[in-house]
Design a protein around this motif. Structure first.
Motif: not given
Lengths: 235, 235
Positions: A79-93, A103-115
């Protein structure tokens, strides 16, 4: 510059999104929403529903709720790699997350993989424990007091130490190890200083003083406990 | 039925109010706003400014920031009694509070003095520590980790125990006892795992890794520290 936004939708009531979150959602090109089960509903998406523009592209993605870390990591990385592709294509995601993204969020794992690869911004949300205190009109913490947030999945010794050290405790996922939590509270003489709130601000909200429960009670999954050492919460 | 509403305005950015808070403010008859100094500005009122209807009656009330408890209690009791009169006269009354009304808020003392006499409702807000984590895009807490929120005004032994027990610490009012906090962090080898954020989401926001500070540094009043035992926060 295109960006990735982690957006907290709060505990359940759509009115508990921030103005910032609702404005941002209007400006996105793509919105990722997490769901726990294939074919299931995304709870976060349902909460944000009133603010979603009709033409917004929504990508519902499945986050497996399993113990096996490798399975979870595989889905986060994809999912992180799909998000990176979208942003690199110029899209706000955007990426919706229940409660507060910090706080105890799965978002943190996505964040760590894209930031390291794309610009990111995190939009704070109302956490379940903040809403629980608000719904009871009870302070979480005052003056020189301490507040600890601890998941019931921690080990018994840690929970016991946390209870000894702190004035106020929020115990998350309290259904998971209910018997242990109940027995620790009973041993500490705190049964009438604890309240369980399930589904805070949602349709099925339930507020139960621990004095009305037993060690064998069955609690809902989204149940959180507030323990206050210096305040009786039942008469 | 007329009601008293405690309304969290969040850490500073007007966009960080919840939709619920902005809707409620539109419907009030009277709004109490706290200010620390006679003739000063109410910070909470300034944050909520974009949402205040032109004809809303605003009662700015002075909350003395002194150590003497009797002086503070006198002002809380006087303001609480004025609020009770307004609600009993059939008016919907709001009270603005910085951040989250449940977290170290003067609102709690007003609440305690009115809740047996009139209907009350508390509207959660984004706390400063939630915004600090969001502004850094760093998780506050993950998995089975613990998070403790502690004011630097607590005693050294308690702070040391909190640091030993927890994975993540938020230290509030960190300017007050900066030297003690700095020395505890240094002794625990945590200087590169701590960040200070001042005036989160406000115009003067400052983010400073603790590695760039010394025990003698002077910090702003609204400074909060985030300590993460399992994550280096500077390179």
């Amino acid at each position: 510059m295109a960006k990735f936004y982690g957006i907290g939708v709060g505990p359940g009531d759509p009115d508990l999104l921030t103005v910032k979150a609702t404005k941002l959602i209007q400006q996105l090109d793509v919105l990722y929403t997490p769901k726990a089960h294939h074919g299931g509903v995304s709870v976060a998406e349902k909460i944000a529903q009133p603010y979603l523009p009709a033409d917004l592209e929504i990508k519902q993605r499945h986050f497996p709720m399993v113990k096996d870390l490798a399975t979870k990591e595989k889905s986060w990385t994809a999912i992180a790699s799909e998000i990176v592709s979208d942003v690199q294509a110029g899209r706000d995601v955007g990426f919706l997350t229940l409660g507060d993204p910090s706080v105890y969020s799965t978002y943190s794992y996505i964040l760590a993989r894209v930031q390291d690869q794309i610009a990111v911004e995190t939009i704070a949300g109302i956490s379940s424990f903040s809403q629980i205190a608000a719904s009871l009109s009870i302070p979480l913490v005052l003056d020189d007091e301490l507040l600890t947030v601890v998941p019931a999945t921690t080990d018994e010794a840690t929970l016991k130490s946390a209870l000894a050290l702190n004035d106020n405790l929020v115990i998350m996922k309290v259904a998971t190890h209910w018997q242990m939590v109940y027995q620790l509270l009973a041993a500490a003489g705190l049964l009438d200083q604890a309240i369980v709130v399930a589904n805070a601000s949602m349709a099925g909200q339930e507020i139960t003083p621990v004095q009305q429960l037993t060690a064998d009670s069955k609690l809902p999954y989204f149940a959180t406990m507030l323990v206050k050492k210096h305040q009786r919460l039942v008469e």
